[in-house]
Design a protein around this motif. Structure first.
Motif, PDB file in Angstrom:
ATOM      1  N   THR A 101       0.854  -1.190   0.000  1.00 57.30           N
ATOM      2  CA  THR A 101       0.000   0.000   0.000  1.00 57.30           C
ATOM      3  C   THR A 101       0.884   1.233   0.000  1.00 57.30           C
ATOM      4  O   THR A 101       2.025   1.186   0.456  1.00 57.30           O
ATOM      5  N   HIS A 102       0.355   2.324  -0.516  1.00 53.92           N
ATOM      6  CA  HIS A 102       1.141   3.553  -0.424  1.00 53.92           C
ATOM      7  C   HIS A 102       0.257   4.660   0.120  1.00 53.92           C
ATOM      8  O   HIS A 102      -0.611   5.179  -0.566  1.00 53.92           O
ATOM      9  N   LYS A 103       0.493   4.998   1.375  1.00 55.05           N
ATOM     10  CA  LYS A 103      -0.296   6.071   1.970  1.00 55.05           C
ATOM     11  C   LYS A 103       0.631   7.075   2.622  1.00 55.05           C
ATOM     12  O   LYS A 103       1.656   6.717   3.180  1.00 55.05           O
ATOM     13  N   ILE A 104       0.222   8.337   2.558  1.00 61.20           N
ATOM     14  CA  ILE A 104       1.034   9.388   3.182  1.00 61.20           C
ATOM     15  C   ILE A 104       0.506   9.564   4.607  1.00 61.20           C
ATOM     16  O   ILE A 104      -0.685   9.825   4.797  1.00 61.20           O
ATOM     17  N   PRO A 105       1.370   9.402   5.626  1.00 60.07           N
ATOM     18  CA  PRO A 105       0.846   9.482   7.003  1.00 60.07           C
ATOM     19  C   PRO A 105       0.255  10.848   7.333  1.00 60.07           C
ATOM     20  O   PRO A 105      -0.797  10.948   7.933  1.00 60.07           O
ATOM     21  N   ARG A 106       0.985  11.901   6.920  1.00 60.10           N
ATOM     22  CA  ARG A 106       0.530  13.221   7.350  1.00 60.10           C
ATOM     23  C   ARG A 106       1.206  14.305   6.536  1.00 60.10           C
ATOM     24  O   ARG A 106       2.382  14.193   6.225  1.00 60.10           O
ATOM     25  N   GLY A 107       0.482  15.323   6.181  1.00 57.54           N
ATOM     26  CA  GLY A 107       1.087  16.423   5.445  1.00 57.54           C
ATOM     27  C   GLY A 107       0.117  17.567   5.255  1.00 57.54           C
ATOM     28  O   GLY A 107      -0.900  17.640   5.954  1.00 57.54           O
ATOM     29  N   TYR A 108       0.456  18.446   4.316  1.00 57.19           N
ATOM     30  CA  TYR A 108      -0.369  19.630   4.086  1.00 57.19           C
ATOM     31  C   TYR A 108      -0.650  19.774   2.610  1.00 57.19           C
ATOM     32  O   TYR A 108       0.133  19.340   1.770  1.00 57.19           O
ATOM     33  N   ILE A 109      -1.767  20.404   2.314  1.00 59.90           N
ATOM     34  CA  ILE A 109      -2.112  20.628   0.931  1.00 59.90           C
ATOM     35  C   ILE A 109      -2.568  22.083   0.808  1.00 59.90           C
ATOM     36  O   ILE A 109      -3.376  22.562   1.607  1.00 59.90           O
ATOM     37  N   VAL A 110      -1.959  22.795  -0.142  1.00 61.22           N
ATOM     38  CA  VAL A 110      -2.256  24.212  -0.323  1.00 61.22           C
ATOM     39  C   VAL A 110      -3.057  24.348  -1.610  1.00 61.22           C
ATOM     40  O   VAL A 110      -2.608  23.902  -2.667  1.00 61.22           O
ATOM     41  N   ILE A 111      -4.244  24.941  -1.530  1.00 56.36           N
ATOM     42  CA  ILE A 111      -5.095  25.033  -2.720  1.00 56.36           C
ATOM     43  C   ILE A 111      -5.545  26.479  -2.928  1.00 56.36           C
ATOM     44  O   ILE A 111      -6.047  27.120  -2.002  1.00 56.36           O
ATOM     45  N   LYS A 118      -3.425  17.966  -5.786  1.00 55.44           N
ATOM     46  CA  LYS A 118      -3.297  16.614  -5.238  1.00 55.44           C
ATOM     47  C   LYS A 118      -1.966  16.373  -4.544  1.00 55.44           C
ATOM     48  O   LYS A 118      -1.763  15.337  -3.933  1.00 55.44           O
ATOM     49  N   SER A 119      -1.041  17.335  -4.635  1.00 56.11           N
ATOM     50  CA  SER A 119       0.266  17.045  -4.042  1.00 56.11           C
ATOM     51  C   SER A 119       0.280  17.434  -2.560  1.00 56.11           C
ATOM     52  O   SER A 119      -0.244  18.476  -2.161  1.00 56.11           O
ATOM     53  N   VAL A 120       0.864  16.539  -1.774  1.00 52.30           N
ATOM     54  CA  VAL A 120       0.900  16.728  -0.326  1.00 52.30           C
ATOM     55  C   VAL A 120       2.300  17.183   0.067  1.00 52.30           C
ATOM     56  O   VAL A 120       3.294  16.578  -0.331  1.00 52.30           O
ATOM     57  N   LEU A 121       2.371  18.259   0.847  1.00 50.42           N
ATOM     58  CA  LEU A 121       3.659  18.852   1.203  1.00 50.42           C
ATOM     59  C   LEU A 121       4.031  18.538   2.645  1.00 50.42           C
ATOM     60  O   LEU A 121       3.167  18.287   3.486  1.00 50.42           O
ATOM     61  N   ALA A 122       5.339  18.604   2.904  1.00 48.58           N
ATOM     62  CA  ALA A 122       5.823  18.433   4.279  1.00 48.58           C
ATOM     63  C   ALA A 122       5.562  19.719   5.047  1.00 48.58           C
ATOM     64  O   ALA A 122       5.097  20.711   4.486  1.00 48.58           O
ATOM     65  N   HIS A 127       9.031  20.551   0.535  1.00 50.64           N
ATOM     66  CA  HIS A 127       9.174  19.165   0.084  1.00 50.64           C
ATOM     67  C   HIS A 127       7.831  18.550  -0.230  1.00 50.64           C
ATOM     68  O   HIS A 127       6.905  18.686   0.561  1.00 50.64           O
ATOM     69  N   GLN A 128       7.788  17.866  -1.372  1.00 57.60           N
ATOM     70  CA  GLN A 128       6.562  17.144  -1.670  1.00 57.60           C
ATOM     71  C   GLN A 128       6.672  15.736  -1.103  1.00 57.60           C
ATOM     72  O   GLN A 128       7.671  15.049  -1.298  1.00 57.60           O
ATOM     73  N   LEU A 129       5.654  15.315  -0.371  1.00 57.80           N
ATOM     74  CA  LEU A 129       5.689  13.988   0.239  1.00 57.80           C
ATOM     75  C   LEU A 129       5.095  12.936  -0.682  1.00 57.80           C
ATOM     76  O   LEU A 129       5.366  11.751  -0.543  1.00 57.80           O
ATOM     77  N   GLY A 130       4.247  13.374  -1.599  1.00 61.43           N
ATOM     78  CA  GLY A 130       3.613  12.422  -2.505  1.00 61.43           C
ATOM     79  C   GLY A 130       2.346  13.025  -3.066  1.00 61.43           C
ATOM     80  O   GLY A 130       2.058  14.208  -2.834  1.00 61.43           O
ATOM     81  N   GLU A 131       1.616  12.214  -3.808  1.00 62.72           N
ATOM     82  CA  GLU A 131       0.369  12.700  -4.402  1.00 62.72           C
ATOM     83  C   GLU A 131      -0.785  11.832  -3.956  1.00 62.72           C
ATOM     84  O   GLU A 131      -0.644  10.625  -3.776  1.00 62.72           O
ATOM     85  N   LEU A 132      -1.931  12.477  -3.805  1.00 63.94           N
ATOM     86  CA  LEU A 132      -3.140  11.731  -3.469  1.00 63.94           C
ATOM     87  C   LEU A 132      -3.663  11.083  -4.757  1.00 63.94           C
ATOM     88  O   LEU A 132      -3.423  11.604  -5.846  1.00 63.94           O
ATOM     89  N   VAL A 311      -3.619  17.034   6.036  1.00 66.01           N
ATOM     90  CA  VAL A 311      -4.091  15.739   5.555  1.00 66.01           C
ATOM     91  C   VAL A 311      -3.549  14.668   6.476  1.00 66.01           C
ATOM     92  O   VAL A 311      -2.353  14.657   6.758  1.00 66.01           O
ATOM     93  N   THR A 312      -4.400  13.788   6.978  1.00 66.49           N
ATOM     94  CA  THR A 312      -3.879  12.666   7.749  1.00 66.49           C
ATOM     95  C   THR A 312      -4.499  11.376   7.254  1.00 66.49           C
ATOM     96  O   THR A 312      -5.683  11.328   6.917  1.00 66.49           O
ATOM     97  N   SER A 313      -3.674  10.348   7.221  1.00 61.02           N
ATOM     98  CA  SER A 313      -4.172   9.040   6.807  1.00 61.02           C
ATOM     99  C   SER A 313      -4.945   8.430   7.965  1.00 61.02           C
ATOM    100  O   SER A 313      -4.679   8.716   9.128  1.00 61.02           O
ATOM    101  N   ASP A 314      -5.924   7.580   7.657  1.00 65.04           N
ATOM    102  CA  ASP A 314      -6.739   6.993   8.724  1.00 65.04           C
ATOM    103  C   ASP A 314      -6.219   5.624   9.144  1.00 65.04           C
ATOM    104  O   ASP A 314      -6.904   4.899   9.851  1.00 65.04           O
ATOM    105  N   SER A 315      -4.999   5.261   8.723  1.00 65.86           N
ATOM    106  CA  SER A 315      -4.486   3.938   9.097  1.00 65.86           C
ATOM    107  C   SER A 315      -4.437   3.780  10.606  1.00 65.86           C
ATOM    108  O   SER A 315      -3.876   4.627  11.299  1.00 65.86           O
ATOM    109  N   GLY A 316      -5.008   2.726  11.087  1.00 63.93           N
ATOM    110  CA  GLY A 316      -4.959   2.449  12.523  1.00 63.93           C
ATOM    111  C   GLY A 316      -5.955   3.235  13.336  1.00 63.93           C
ATOM    112  O   GLY A 316      -6.166   2.960  14.519  1.00 63.93           O
TER     113      GLY A 316
END
Ligand code: HEM
Lengths: 350, 264
Positions: A101-111, A118-122, A127-132, A311-316
């Protein structure tokens, strides 16, 4: 067996006392550092150890399984622990390795308004952490304010030598007594942008044009014997006390900024080019979509053109919530309901 | 420290005076008069609480002034409940606790009404604060019982009360579920408001530490029963120390700056 139970109990007690001390230590670090501390490798060892102890407790003490209250308390703790580990950075990495699985634990999104992102920043917003796997479109960002009340009227605060606090509306002509036989204080003039001009060596005070950069008020203090003198009170230079040695602490508040009641982002979720859902995100009212929560975090304070969502992932998360329910029900059962029920039963039997 | 020259302040000082007279009456052995004064103090405390509620137009749980005012009110029903249902006494101490709890509201914290900032506009706000303040008052009662046990006092068997060691245990049993609920409701609310159910913030860590002290108390007492009654008592008192730090130091000190800090 008895000996084993005793050593497990001792270890549990030690683990609890150790965690108490670690929590106190963490409180001195501040949230940022404490977070990395509790996620560090030695502490990860501690969390695993605690989980193992709880499992061992179930294995060794039949009571922990038989007594519903005790079962729920300890199973709840175990579930919270498991959920927390699963939702941590390390848990996400492990899931990626094991389950792909590929999920981003936590980050920010500026719109920006009108755009989709869709890009999530540190945390540094660089720094870009990944894309939704979907994007969020900001339709509109708004602030709501509390209605102005009497407190936004300009005010002069007065603290007398005796420590008594008085308030006076700062409007020309308003006045207030400083107490029996102590004279009075009167507003002579108010300034949005106080300026002193020197013309031929003569000082003149004016209210300058432009924004309210130096709000001030001129007051007259009348002594009990009828004599008086005047003083300027500056909002931005509260400590500035004019020669007068009258023991009066004066401060001026020209107007209170309106207090924000709420921050609102109207957003839509875009997946495969189609709008799949929409919501107004407010503080305390996040958007939940695709395994992520989106929160109102910050905004463009200057122009109100963009919003910042965290943005936070709901894992766990649901394991943690399940654990919370068990723990709550468990303590309520163990310490309250059990006793209430047995008392009621006793009452019934005469 | 400042005296409040307001109707609100007057009400608080009145409650303090009445609680204190109740305590003095108790010390002088005038139990009936003490009970009546205590009740009168409670009625006035409800008036002070209601007046505040009316003034700020939301339940007065927002800042430390309001929290201490509320704690000064709940002490009375808790005293009565504990004596009637749990056989735990200590009313004289409760009257004093009531006075002490109102002192910061009367003299230290500012009473200027504040608007609720967005993060506090949640239905979880009221239950989270309510369970915490009730549990804190109950744990204070537990600490008093524990202190009496340490002082070697015998319980009042005539008045149908349990001994001090048992009294401490019963109080902790009453307060612990509320403490747990407070921690969990706070965590849940943190998730809704900030995005994280646990932020490792100093206030959170102090409240976790306070909770863990009582978890330790239960396990220690389970392992040894009343064999080391004095250690049981010390454990309950340490819990109260942690609570006081959580409530005051963690909120007010700049050392623990964080999301919960009211220091600024
Ligand atoms: C670390 C491993 C742990 C073990 C092996 C363990 C074991 C036990 C045992 C054997 C009891 C006695 C139950 C009885 O017969 O009355 C107990 C009670 C209890 N435990 Fe744990 N425990 C552990 C951790 C925890 C944790 C983390 C909590 C946090 C909530 C906790 C909360 C309690 C409570 C509230 C009681 C009830 C005590 C009472 O009724 O007086 N335990 N535990």
């Amino acid at each position: 067996m008895k000996k084993l139970g005793r050593s497990i109990m001792w270890m549990a007690l030690l683990a609890i006392v150790l965690l108490t001390f670690l929590s106190i230590l963490g409180a001195f670090y501040g949230a940022q550092e404490a977070k990395s501390f509790f996620n560090s490798i030695p502490l990860r060892g501690y969390w695993y150890g605690l989980a193992v102890l709880l499992v061992a407790g179930f294995a060794v003490f039949g009571r922990l399984l038989r007594k519903p209250g005790l079962f729920m308390i300890h199973a709840g703790c175990l579930l919270v622990l498991a959920g927390g580990m699963w939702g941590s950075q390390a848990g996400h990495q492990l899931a990626e390795r094991l389950l792909g699985t590929h999920k981003i634990p936590r980050g920010y999104i500026v719109i920006y308004e009108g755009q989709a992102e869709k890009s999530v920043l540190a945390e540094d917003f660089k720094h870009q952490l990944g894309e939704l796997p979907f994007s969020i479109k900001l339709k509109d960002f708004r602030l709501e304010y509390y209605e102005a009340d009497e407190k936004s009227v300009p005010q002069l605060h007065i603290e007398t030598q005796e420590g008594q606090c008085l308030q006076l509306v700062a409007r020309t002509g308003e006045q207030i007594s400083l107490g029996e036989g102590k004279g009075r204080i009167k507003i002579i003039n108010t300034f949005r942008n106080f300026k002193i001009r020197l013309d031929d060596g003569k000082k003149t005070v004016t209210d300058g044009e432009g924004p309210a950069e130096n709000p001030a008020v001129e007051v007259e203090i009348e002594r009990p014997d009828g004599t008086g003198y005047s003083r300027y009170v500056f909002e931005r230079f509260a400590g500035y006390i004019h020669s007068a040695n009258d023991g009066l602490q004066l401060s001026y508040i020209s107007e209170k900024p309106q207090q924000v009641r709420d921050y609102l982002s109207d957003v839509a979720v875009i997946e495969n080019g189609k709008e799949v859902t929409s919501k107004t995100i407010e503080v305390n009212h996040p958007l939940y979509y695709g395994g992520y929560h989106f929160y109102q975090d910050s905004y463009d304070a200057k122009a109100g053109k963009y919003t910042v969502l965290s943005v936070t992932s709901d894992s766990g998360l649901y394991a943690v919530y399940g654990g919370y329910w068990l723990l709550c029900l468990g303590v309520l059962w163990q310490f309250w309901f059990r006793h209430i029920i047995s008392r009621l039963k006793k009452k019934k039997q005469p | 420290m400042a005296i409040k020259y307001t109707f609100q302040g007057l009400l608080i000082y009145l409650v303090m005076a009445v609680y204190l007279s109740a305590f003095l009456a108790m010390v002088l052995g005038r139990k009936k008069a003490a009970g009546r004064l205590y009740l009168a103090g409670f009625v006035l405390a409800v008036a002070a609480f209601g007046y505040r509620w009316y003034n700020v137009r939301h339940i007065p749980f927002q800042n430390l002034f309001e929290v201490f005012l509320s704690m000064g009110m709940v002490i009375y029903p808790l005293s009565i409940f504990c004596r009637r249902w749990l056989g735990v006494g200590g009313e004289a101490a409760d009257m004093l606790i009531g006075t002490i709890l109102l002192f910061p509201a009367g003299f230290i914290f500012h009473a200027e009404p504040q608007k609720l900032p967005p993060a506090l506009q949640s239905w979880l706000f009221t239950p989270h604060v309510a369970v915490y303040l009730a549990s804190y008052v109950i744990m204070a009662k537990a600490a008093v019982q524990a202190a009496c046990q340490l002082n070697g006092k015998a319980g009042d068997a005539k008045a149908n009360l349990v001994g001090y060691e048992n009294g401490t245990y019963r109080m902790v049993c009453l307060g612990f579920p509320l403490l747990t609920l407070g921690l969990i409701l706070g965590s849940w609310w943190g998730k809704l408001a900030w995005g994280d159910y646990w932020g490792w913030d100093p206030k959170e860590l102090w409240s976790l530490a306070s909770w863990l002290v009582y978890v330790g108390y239960f396990h220690f007492r389970y392992m040894f029963g009343k064999k080391y009654a004095r250690i049981n008592s010390i454990w309950a008192i340490l819990g109260m120390v942690a609570i006081v730090i959580t409530l005051l130091w963690a909120n007010l000190s700049r050392i623990f700056s964080g999301l919960h800090s009211y220091a600024s």
